[in-house]
Scaffold this active site. Structure first.
Site, PDB file in Angstrom:
ATOM      1  N   LYS A   1       0.822  -1.211   0.000  1.00 42.76           N
ATOM      2  CA  LYS A   1       0.000   0.000   0.000  1.00 42.76           C
ATOM      3  C   LYS A   1       0.861   1.269   0.000  1.00 42.76           C
ATOM      4  CE  LYS A   1      -1.975  -1.104   3.900  1.00 42.76           C
ATOM      5  NZ  LYS A   1      -1.238  -2.357   4.180  1.00 42.76           N
TER       6      LYS A   1
ATOM      7  N   ARG B   1      -9.939   0.797   8.245  1.00 38.95           N
ATOM      8  CA  ARG B   1      -9.440  -0.524   8.584  1.00 38.95           C
ATOM      9  C   ARG B   1     -10.478  -1.341   9.344  1.00 38.95           C
ATOM     10  NH1 ARG B   1      -3.651   0.485   8.425  1.00 38.95           N
ATOM     11  NH2 ARG B   1      -2.438  -1.354   8.932  1.00 38.95           N
TER      12      ARG B   1
ATOM     13  N   ARG C   1      11.794  -4.941   4.878  1.00 38.12           N
ATOM     14  CA  ARG C   1      11.325  -3.553   4.753  1.00 38.12           C
ATOM     15  C   ARG C   1      12.224  -2.597   5.535  1.00 38.12           C
ATOM     16  NH1 ARG C   1       5.203  -1.599   5.400  1.00 38.12           N
ATOM     17  NH2 ARG C   1       5.230  -2.687   7.404  1.00 38.12           N
TER      18      ARG C   1
ATOM     19  N   ARG D   1      11.014  -0.832  11.153  1.00 38.77           N
ATOM     20  CA  ARG D   1       9.874  -0.528  12.015  1.00 38.77           C
ATOM     21  C   ARG D   1       9.787  -1.552  13.132  1.00 38.77           C
ATOM     22  NH1 ARG D   1       4.632   0.491   8.330  1.00 38.77           N
ATOM     23  NH2 ARG D   1       3.704  -0.729  10.014  1.00 38.77           N
TER      24      ARG D   1
ATOM     25  N   ARG E   1      -0.556  -8.692  13.356  1.00 37.39           N
ATOM     26  CA  ARG E   1      -1.180  -7.713  12.453  1.00 37.39           C
ATOM     27  C   ARG E   1      -1.951  -8.400  11.337  1.00 37.39           C
ATOM     28  NH1 ARG E   1       3.939  -4.794  10.864  1.00 37.39           N
ATOM     29  NH2 ARG E   1       2.657  -3.552   9.475  1.00 37.39           N
TER      30      ARG E   1
END
Ligand code: ADP
Ligand code: ADP
Ligand code: ZN
Length: 212
Positions: A13, A88, A123, A156, A167
């Site tokens: 996203k 969400r 990431r 992160r 998540r």
């Protein structure tokens, strides 16, 4: 053109939002980035949301709705905006509708759970401008440094494998229902996320009727 980007953590996203911002000249509004910024700045909001985010849990709807409602009223949103990571929950989607936040297309980036862990472990995000990179799939020109702003690239905290699993579970339990909600409204556009970044971007542009 008002867009929503929907998808599991790691679906792409943020990466696609950055590309669409350039292409369509409308701002990307990422609630995740806004909340991380609030934490970094030590604001009251930041203090309130930190525990939820660190645990991979959703931040309460009322907090999210007030920051989004405020943001889409800003003058840079007159020609449209891209919502990345919001709504969400069904309650968030219904509240946006109730507030008159109009949506043209809801792009759901589809990806198998099995692919996600590799994306998350690789990431790296810019501590300054939040741009998203991947050590192999989308590396910066200089290791550890943001191409856009020269900021430092960091991992992160919630990308730790255990938190990623949490998540994902939250996504399946609370967010995935939004696909039905927007399909019924005739707004859902399904995109294959398990392909190259450029391929997914092209598919999104076609799905929203923009020039490729
Ligand atoms: P990702 O894009 O990897 O799914 P985000 O940056 O969008 O992650 O979100 C990170 C965290 O921020 C979420 O796990 C959640 O705690 C919080 N968050 C972001 N957007 C929302 C939202 N719309 N509703 C509730 N919590 C949110
Ligand atoms: P999200 O905002 O949905 O959590 P990101 O855009 O931050 O996802 O992407 C998650 C990770 O996967 C990042 O490291 C990003 O560079 C990488 N990535 C994004 N899209 C692709 C893709 N199509 N193929 C491989 N890696 C990707
Ligand atoms: Zn940067």
């Amino acid at each position: 053109m008002n867009l929503i980007l929907l998808g599991a953590p790691g679906a792409g996203k943020g990466t696609q939002a950055e590309m669409l911002t350039q292409k369509l000249s409308i701002p990307a509004i990422s609630t995740g980035n806004m909340l991380r910024e609030a934490i970094a700045n030590g604001t009251a909001l930041g203090k309130e949301v930190k525990q939820y985010m660190d645990g991979g849990l959703l931040v309460p709807d009322d907090l999210i709705l007030s920051i989004v409602a405020e943001r889409v009223k800003q003058p840079d949103c007159t020609n449209g905006f891209i919502l990345d990571g919001v709504p969400r929950t069904l309650a968030q989607a219904e509240a946006l509708d109730a507030k008159g936040v109009r949506v043209d297309h809801v792009v759901s980036i589809e990806i198998d759970d099995a692919v996600i862990e590799g994306r998350m472990t690789g990431r790296r995000v810019c501590a300054k401008c939040s741009a998203s990179y991947h050590i192999t799939a989308n590396p910066p020109a200089t290791e550890g440094t943001c191409d856009q702003c020269g900021g430092e690239l960091v991992i992160r905290k919630d990308d730790a494998p255990e938190t990623v699993r949490k998540r994902l579970q939250v996504y399946h339990e609370s967010t995935e229902v939004l696909k039905d909600y927007y399909a019924k409204a005739g707004k859902l556009r399904i995109i294959e996320g398990n392909q190259s970044i450029e391929g997914a971007n092209r598919d999104i542009l076609v799905a929203i009727g923009a020039e490729v």
